[in-house]
Design an enzyme around this catalytic site. Structure first.
Site, short mmCIF file in Angstrom:
data_model
loop_
_atom_site.label_atom_id
_atom_site.label_comp_id
_atom_site.label_asym_id
_atom_site.label_seq_id
_atom_site.Cartn_x
_atom_site.Cartn_y
_atom_site.Cartn_z
N GLU B 320 0.91 -1.13 0.10
CA GLU B 320 0.12 -0.09 -0.04
C GLU B 320 0.81 1.14 -0.05
O GLU B 320 0.68 2.30 0.87
CB GLU B 320 -0.73 -0.04 1.16
CG GLU B 320 -1.71 -1.32 1.31
CD GLU B 320 -2.46 -1.31 2.69
OE1 GLU B 320 -1.88 -0.75 3.49
OE2 GLU B 320 -3.65 -1.85 2.59
N CYS B 416 -10.14 -0.36 8.17
CA CYS B 416 -9.48 0.97 8.51
C CYS B 416 -10.17 2.08 7.87
O CYS B 416 -10.26 3.24 8.50
CB CYS B 416 -8.05 0.92 8.14
SG CYS B 416 -7.85 0.74 6.42
#
Lengths: 653, 653
Positions: B320, B416
């Site tokens: 990421e 998240c």
């Protein structure tokens, strides 16, 4: 659907002596550099290169050395592929030193064979109790298949039976272990290869059990209950690769469906084309229409939906696999060298089934672009991945492109591609012609001499070609005496039907004698008859099907069989800022000094000026376009002038 | 380098009541749907959705339930982020039922705190002996930081100290464990977060130890000997994630260099921007020029080299993470929602350091495009990955694009992003204004009322805005009595300097009062004074820096702060076959029925005809172009009409 009436067979390697200004250099490079280098590599004697362990594993298995198994579980196949390549080389170019190396290595292989015929150094040395417990992952039959191919090649090249006998014992043993009978394993390998090898073994031995065993492996694949899942349960749901906790991914191994029900190319691309090759081999011999139809469907899907313009297949590095129709990204591509080699194997089998020029067009496309492009001019560095767009900084910093290398690396730890290139190029003569009782098909234009026979009359066919630089091809026919038969000449797709043909100086109307992309000339051929073919070598701007999202708004340049590319060493970076006019003026020129001599294509294009952008990422004013001199080079030569950006598909202005 | 003379601070949330025709809908959606839905999700009460275990873990840690820990090692942070979001919601919209839910959950959190102040349910329930043994992987300080943010938000919203006291005890305990002194751990967390949280805690408590501890974590990061490597050796070279055998990848955690020496944004993008936020917070308070310079360098690199036009950052799903300058692929993109939220945090801190409109431009860009685009109109589905080009078939079949979803999925196992969206949108008022002793800076144009004070005079600033549909903004100033101060208004980058400003109906020459992208109006403001700003809402065709290879030959459409995109539901697939003229005629129109009402952009473009391609993949004849009606919709609304192709960057013809 095609019929099998016109089935032909490849003219064998020993009957085709290539002497071609373009290809001989590659064949000699393989003979003089690649084969000797790989021999040293297999013996772990290349300084600074990760040891192969290939020969050392056989020495340990044969009891000649102590030590531990090294390398991948399928390391034996490197030795087998080298033996096969060396055998082809001996077939076309006797070399006592090489023959002795081959004989010694064959002695070692024979010594490593177990009393029951089993031959696999990993399971002999490292996990003898686990023989045949993990076909899915462990490549036992794959390695056996490669050794069978080597045994056949060696026998055909030298007449020596030692390795052939070894692999016959191996095949007999495998036949005693696998099959539909009770007490045998109803299974098949995770990596297809033995299927096509058993057909080759059948062809030289005429032992029908070998053909039946190949057929069994093909037939049982993908049937229920699924062997890989049963095996996985029996192993306690474990993979050979500890990181894999999931059950086997069946499409990866083309075992998600019985092969006759498969219509789309899926999974690991090398496994796929090796399997399709065997399917076509079997279809030719059994005339099974369902198998033939599956071959045609899979060919169609692969070539019309999932193939790069370079003849590359398998667009993702995840599983080195096919993805989906039209998903042919240029920069995250895989297009493994071995997959294009396997595509050539499959194409040759399809040509034997039916002479349609598309098969040869694809074979030639893969050969002239991906296959020779994979090898550096020194014969010591190879691409596994053959990208159509490269930006070195992204290859270094973006993990999604780590697999794409901007320059050819040396012999790898997993060295599948270099020996595959070696065995293909040293047997290249086998791909030029096929024949049946009355027709000789010329699929590839390569200089050399083929020795065939029609009726009882020996015939030599002398071909002269200066491809890929020029489209003039001459065939001189030298029968021992006048005899009637048919010459079939392929009209390549890249000539777009623009060709002139002359028989003994007289024009022949191509349209009148054309079928499925071949020109058929039937006559009583007399010594010295000549066919002169002039194929158009126009420069083409190629467009891609709009469904290929990655190529929207772009064109590629092709001339003859060669796809061209642009490199930033000639244009400055970023390569993407260079564009082609929609109707560009392009001209070709042979440059004798360019990387051994090549036709380069030059013309006017456009370039976005990058200089005044400063630190802006985005802005509303257009970037000025300036005329720019473009230079396109053959794709197969890319990456030979240091690390730089490359692109095959160029934006259109 | 910037100076800190003009440092301002955000006008706190309780002083900014937003009432905006565009944003109020989102804030209400968060209040009415997202927060209640997430509350149920944290309690594992959403049928058919993977349980969160968030609340259950706290109940087990508090001794109220028996059972096993569930979810990710950082699952506590979901509870903390929900508490924080709920607290912001209470600050702007009292709600007794929500307040009671919050109080109950805070009681539970307090009950799970250990006698020494430690608070982490994973290590309390599952591996109590392993506390502080794997900072690299286990998010202990990260979870602590999120709870600190929640405690501060709850205290500021309600005046209640219970959670604040919990997190002060936690911070005191952490301060006793970490620091430069002998006997303490000289370490830092694998996921930055506590650094910025400790600054918030310092701001409400004025406890200097909290600021020092934040500073310590920032200062020790990336220094030698490297804490993560020492820790890894001490753990026996093991990772928390069994599949990872390598030592920690230091750039992933931005710990490859001391932070002051970092000039390029690298590694996991959320970690990066959370850290940069804390660095800017500390630089503002310590006036450390080296830290300030690092913030400027990192901002510059991120925003001028590695940011998508949508305000997305982090272009690869591998880690990421950031990759390299200009590597902004549209279809393999990551651009995580949380990363753009962190970018907004960082931008607000940079604005506090120096009022330069670029910071607010980026904040607005990320907010109007990536952040609200991540949420479905139902508030129950979210994108983690925010692509700029989507082809659903490739997302399903190409593993390199599996992470790109063509429609917004529900609340994930690793949840998240949704709580991060909730806490940002419910605290949105905090991002509109900053002020110092004599100036109120208006960074974002959103309707509402801000209550501030100059000298001892309370002032209300009433803003009316109809962005993003129209560029007319009015500020009405209501001081209790006339008082001298300065209004600073941001000139957005998208207005390209085209704006009219009137003070009480009289034209103001913007050029004369402009500095760093802000117009400064200093005067004695009397009740009822009005500023009318008319920002140009021209449609822009945006070009990308030619170094962004992925955008070569393409343009994007932007109007006001909104980036637009094209979807195949309006054009037919493949989306890539549609192109824009180089100087297109485009017009905008508010469509009240389009997904809740939006300005759509229409115009003439071109389309490649795909119909006559049949089964060809490549050919030499160009594909005919036909005129085509184009319809561009705001990017934030993409993917709301079923699965289809989408593109932000459109080929130019």
């Amino acid at each position: 659907m095609m019929t099998l009436a016109s089935r032909s067979a490849a003219v064998p390697l020993k009957q085709v002596k290539l002497a071609d200004p373009f290809w001989s250099r590659y064949i000699e490079l393989v003979r003089d550099v690649v084969i000797p280098y790989q021999y040293e590599a297999l013996h772990d004697r290349i300084p600074g290169v990760e040891p192969s362990h290939g020969v050392s594993n056989f020495r340990i298995a044969a009891g000649r050395d102590k030590g531990e198994y090294g390398g991948m579980v399928f390391q034996d196949s490197d030795v087998a592929k080298w033996l096969e390549a060396a055998a082809y080389s001996l077939a076309i170019h006797p070399d006592p030193k090489l023959e002795e190396q081959v004989d010694q290595l064959i002695d070692l292989v024979a010594a490593a064979q177990q009393p029951d015929g089993y031959l696999n150094t990993y399971f002999t040395v490292k996990e003898p109790e686990k023989r045949w417990t993990n076909l899915t992952d462990c490549h036992e039959l794959y390695c056996a298949g490669h050794m069978m191919e080597a045994g056949v090649a060696h026998y055909l090249a030298t007449g020596k039976r030692k390795l052939l006998d070894v692999v016959c014992r191996l095949a007999d043993y495998i036949d005693s272990v696998f099959g539909p009978e009770d007490g045998k394993i109803h299974g098949f390998d995770g990596h297809q290869e033995i299927e096509l090898a058993l057909v080759k073994l059948y062809e030289v031995t005429r032992e029908p059990r070998y053909l039946s065993l190949s057929q069994y492996f093909i037939d049982v694949r993908g049937t229920e209950p699924h062997f890989f899942l049963q095996e996985w349960e029996q192993r306690g749901r474990k993979s050979f690769y500890s990181s894999v906790a999931n059950p086997p991914h069946l499409p990866y191994h083309q075992s998600h469906l019985p092969v006759r029900e498969q219509r789309e190319a899926v999974g690991h691309s090398v496994r796929a084309v090796y399997m399709y090759t065997a399917m076509a081999d079997l279809a030719a011999r059994t005339k099974d229409p369902a198998l033939l139809e599956a071959c045609e469907n899979l060919w169609f899907n692969m070539v019309h939906k999932q193939m790069y313009i370079t003849g590359g297949i398998g667009s993702t590095h995840h599983g080195e696999a096919f993805t989906t129709d039209y998903d042919l990204s240029n920069d995250t591509v895989y297009a493994e060298t071995c997959a294009s080699i396997g595509l050539i194997f499959f194409a040759r089998r399809m040509l034997e089934l039916a002479p349609k020029s598309e098969y040869a067009d694809v074979m030639e496309r893969a050969l002239f672009n991906t296959v020779i492009g994979s090898m550096a001019q020194d014969g010591r560095h190879f691409f596994y991945v053959n990208p159509l767009e490269v930006w070195p900084a992204a290859c270094r910093h973006n993990p999604g492109k780590f697999h794409v290398k901007p320059v050819r690396p040396g012999w790898f730890a997993c060295a599948c591609c270099p020996p595959n290139v070696a065995r293909l190029l040293s047997s290249l003569g086998e791909y030029v012609y096929t024949m049946n009782e009355d027709t000789l098909y010329t699929h590839l234009y390569m200089g050399g001499e083929a020795s065939v026979q029609f009726g009882d009359v020996p015939v030599k066919v002398i071909q002269n070609s200066v491809l890929p630089w020029n489209g003039d091809v001459t065939l001189t026919i030298q029968p021992e005496k006048a005899v009637e038969w048919t010459v079939a000449l392929r009209m390549p797709d890249w000539s777009r039907g623009k060709a002139d043909l002359r028989l003994n100086g007289e024009d022949v109307s191509i349209e009148d004698v054309m079928k499925d992309g071949y020109v058929y000339i039937k006559r009583v051929w007399a010594p010295g008859d000549t066919l002169e073919l002039e194929l158009s070598m126009e420069i083409h701007q190629v467009r891609a099907n709009p469904n290929i999202r990655a190529n929207a708004g772009k064109a590629a340049i092709q001339r003859g069989p060669l796809v061209y590319c642009l490199e930033s060493v000639d244009h400055g970076a970023p390569m993407s800022s260079v564009s082609l006019a929609r109707e560009p003026k392009l001209s070709s020129r042979f440059d004798p000094d360019f990387l051994g001599g090549a036709v380069v294509i030059e013309g006017e294009g456009w370039r976005e000026e990058t200089g005044d952008w400063g630190d802006d990422l985005y802005r509303t004013s257009p970037t000025p376009l300036r005329p720019a001199a473009l230079k396109a080079i053959p794709y197969y030569l890319w990456g030979n002038r240091g690390e730089n950006e490359m692109t095959v598909w160029v934006h259109l202005q």
